[in-house]
Design an enzyme around this catalytic site. Structure first.
Site, short mmCIF file in Angstrom:
data_model
loop_
_atom_site.label_atom_id
_atom_site.label_comp_id
_atom_site.label_asym_id
_atom_site.label_seq_id
_atom_site.Cartn_x
_atom_site.Cartn_y
_atom_site.Cartn_z
N SER A 63 0.82 -1.21 0.00
CA SER A 63 0.00 0.00 0.00
C SER A 63 0.85 1.26 0.00
CB SER A 63 -0.86 0.00 1.26
OG SER A 63 -1.48 1.25 1.44
N TYR A 113 -1.50 -0.03 10.24
CA TYR A 113 -1.81 -0.80 9.02
C TYR A 113 -0.67 -0.65 8.00
CZ TYR A 113 -3.57 -1.06 4.26
OH TYR A 113 -3.68 -1.30 2.92
N LYS A 126 2.21 -3.46 6.36
CA LYS A 126 2.52 -3.69 4.94
C LYS A 126 4.03 -3.59 4.70
CE LYS A 126 -1.60 -4.41 3.32
NZ LYS A 126 -1.99 -5.60 2.58
C1 UD1 Z 1 -6.89 4.87 1.70
C2 UD1 Z 1 -6.93 3.76 2.73
C3 UD1 Z 1 -5.61 3.60 3.34
C4 UD1 Z 1 -4.58 3.38 2.25
C5 UD1 Z 1 -4.58 4.56 1.31
C6 UD1 Z 1 -3.59 4.39 0.17
C7 UD1 Z 1 -8.93 3.24 4.03
C8 UD1 Z 1 -9.92 3.72 5.03
N1 UD1 Z 1 -7.92 4.08 3.73
O1 UD1 Z 1 -6.74 6.07 2.44
O2 UD1 Z 1 -5.61 2.52 4.23
O3 UD1 Z 1 -3.34 3.27 2.81
O4 UD1 Z 1 -5.87 4.69 0.77
O5 UD1 Z 1 -3.69 3.16 -0.37
O6 UD1 Z 1 -9.05 2.17 3.49
N2 UD1 Z 1 -13.20 11.21 2.71
C9 UD1 Z 1 -14.25 12.04 3.10
N3 UD1 Z 1 -15.33 11.44 3.66
C10 UD1 Z 1 -15.43 10.09 3.89
C11 UD1 Z 1 -14.35 9.27 3.49
C12 UD1 Z 1 -13.24 9.87 2.91
O7 UD1 Z 1 -14.23 13.25 2.93
O8 UD1 Z 1 -16.45 9.64 4.45
C13 UD1 Z 1 -12.02 11.84 2.06
C14 UD1 Z 1 -10.72 11.65 2.83
O9 UD1 Z 1 -10.53 12.70 3.75
C15 UD1 Z 1 -9.69 11.64 1.69
C16 UD1 Z 1 -10.46 11.01 0.52
O10 UD1 Z 1 -11.84 11.17 0.83
O11 UD1 Z 1 -9.35 12.95 1.32
C17 UD1 Z 1 -10.16 9.53 0.34
O12 UD1 Z 1 -10.36 8.86 1.58
P1 UD1 Z 1 -10.31 7.26 1.73
O13 UD1 Z 1 -11.15 6.64 0.68
O14 UD1 Z 1 -10.64 6.94 3.15
O15 UD1 Z 1 -8.82 6.90 1.38
P2 UD1 Z 1 -7.45 7.40 2.05
O16 UD1 Z 1 -7.69 8.12 3.31
O17 UD1 Z 1 -6.67 8.10 1.01
#
Ligand code: UD1
Length: 324
Positions: free
Chosen positions: A117, A141, A145
């Protein structure tokens, strides 16, 4: 090649199994179905229900199937949870991976493809992030990895098992041909949560901050389509066979997409409004995370085909529509 996919009933696992079958490999799946779904298994691939913490069942599976290659995607992946319950991640991700690695060596596996990751890098020190970027995981996590990459590197030196560690950026989308019909259980990532807000499964999407140093203030990520990731796994085996050398590559597309970009695309494609509310930043989040995928492209010839925002959202929307 005979390939065992550990975690092959899961979200990325099932797409990878489909791709490996399409490339003509003989595939067997090992999965405990804790997050995987029997609905996402394919009749052409045999299935063994077992747990990576049960060494005897792993041994039985691998000694019966006798694979030349293994794909390992059986891991917990909720970064936030790993900071509260590290023990769970130590046992499943670290002990479980060591069990697989030891049994792989015992059963004569030549090639090991590991689902790593971008979380190993932590907060970017520069961008786009290439594989030489400092390693500084900011959640447990991500550390698991990185630790597993280290074990694989030692086993390469000591036992000669060659590995590829694929550092995924933000995996998203569903099979472009609609062949994977089971939705991920309890999704925690942005795009599925947007779908749940559109379909009414959740009242609203919480947007974690709009004061980031990004063009629209919301978090920017590098979303890579799960079919492109799946192709990356089959290319990794080709590369391992060709060179007999272990390697580590990023799988991302060097394309930044903000939370608001995702919301807008989802509204356009579904024709529905995404109910959302801006809230505080989420602990541990950063402005932008963008991959430099040059190494995957130069070494394996990998090039994303499906990772444009339209395809990412359309395929996810279709999967959610099909499950209404
Ligand atoms: C994800 C993974 C992380 C991994 C990374 C890179 C999860 C929870 N996170 O992180 O383990 O290491 O990719 O591979 O699996 N967001 C919102 N609202 C929400 C959810 C997300 O605003 O309800 C925003 C977050 O702040 C971020 C973006 O959406 O800016 C993406 O979030 P998310 O899908 O959780 O991924 P990462 O945090 O990037």
């Amino acid at each position: 090649m005979k390939i065992a996919v550990i975690g092959g009933a899961g979200y990325i696992g099932s797409h990878t199994v489909r791709e490996l079958l399409d490339c003509g490999h003989e595939v067997a799946v090992f999965d405990n179905l804790s997050s995987g779904l029997t609905q996402n298994l394919f009749p052409e691939a045999s299935f063994f229900k077992g747990d990576i913490l049960n060494v005897a069942s792993l041994h039985q599976f691998l000694s019966d199937f006798k694979p030349q290659g293994i794909v390992h995607l059986a891991a917990f992946k909720a970064a936030g949870e790993s900071m509260i319950a590290p023990e769970k991640y130590s046992v499943n991700n670290i002990t479980g991976s060591l069990n697989i690695i030891n049994e792989a060596v015992a059963c004569g596996v030549s090639y090991f493809v590991f689902s790593s990751s971008a979380a190993v890098y932590g907060t970017p020190e520069y961008m786009p992030i290439d594989e030489n970027h400092p390693i500084n995981p900011e959640n447990y996590y991500g550390y698991t990895k990185f630790a597993i990459e280290g074990f694989l590197s030692w086993y390469d030196k000591l036992k000669g098992m060659k590995f590829a560690a694929l550092r995924y950026f933000n995996a998203a989308g569903y099979d472009v041909q609609g062949r994977i019909t089971g939705l991920e259980k309890n999704p925690a990532n942005l795009i599925p949560l947007v779908m749940e807000a559109i379909t009414g499964k959740r009242a609203e999407l919480l947007v974690f901050g709009n004061d980031y140093n990004t063009p629209d203030g919301t978090g920017v990520r590098d979303y890579v389509h799960v079919n492109d990731l799946a192709i990356g796994h089959s290319m990794a085996f080709d590369q391992l066979q060709k060179t007999n050398e272990s390697f580590i590559v990023n799988l991302g597309v060097q394309q930044g997409t903000s939370v608001l970009d995702v919301i807008k695309a989802a509204e356009k494609i579904s024709g529905k409004k995404v109910p959302y509310r801006i809230v505080e930043r989420r602990l541990g989040d950063t402005d932008s995370v963008i991959a430099d995928p040059t190494k995957a492209s130069k070494s394996m010839g990998w090039k994303a085909k499906y990772s444009d925002l339209d395809t990412l959202i359309k395929t996810t929307w279709h999967a959610y529509e099909a499950n209404k």
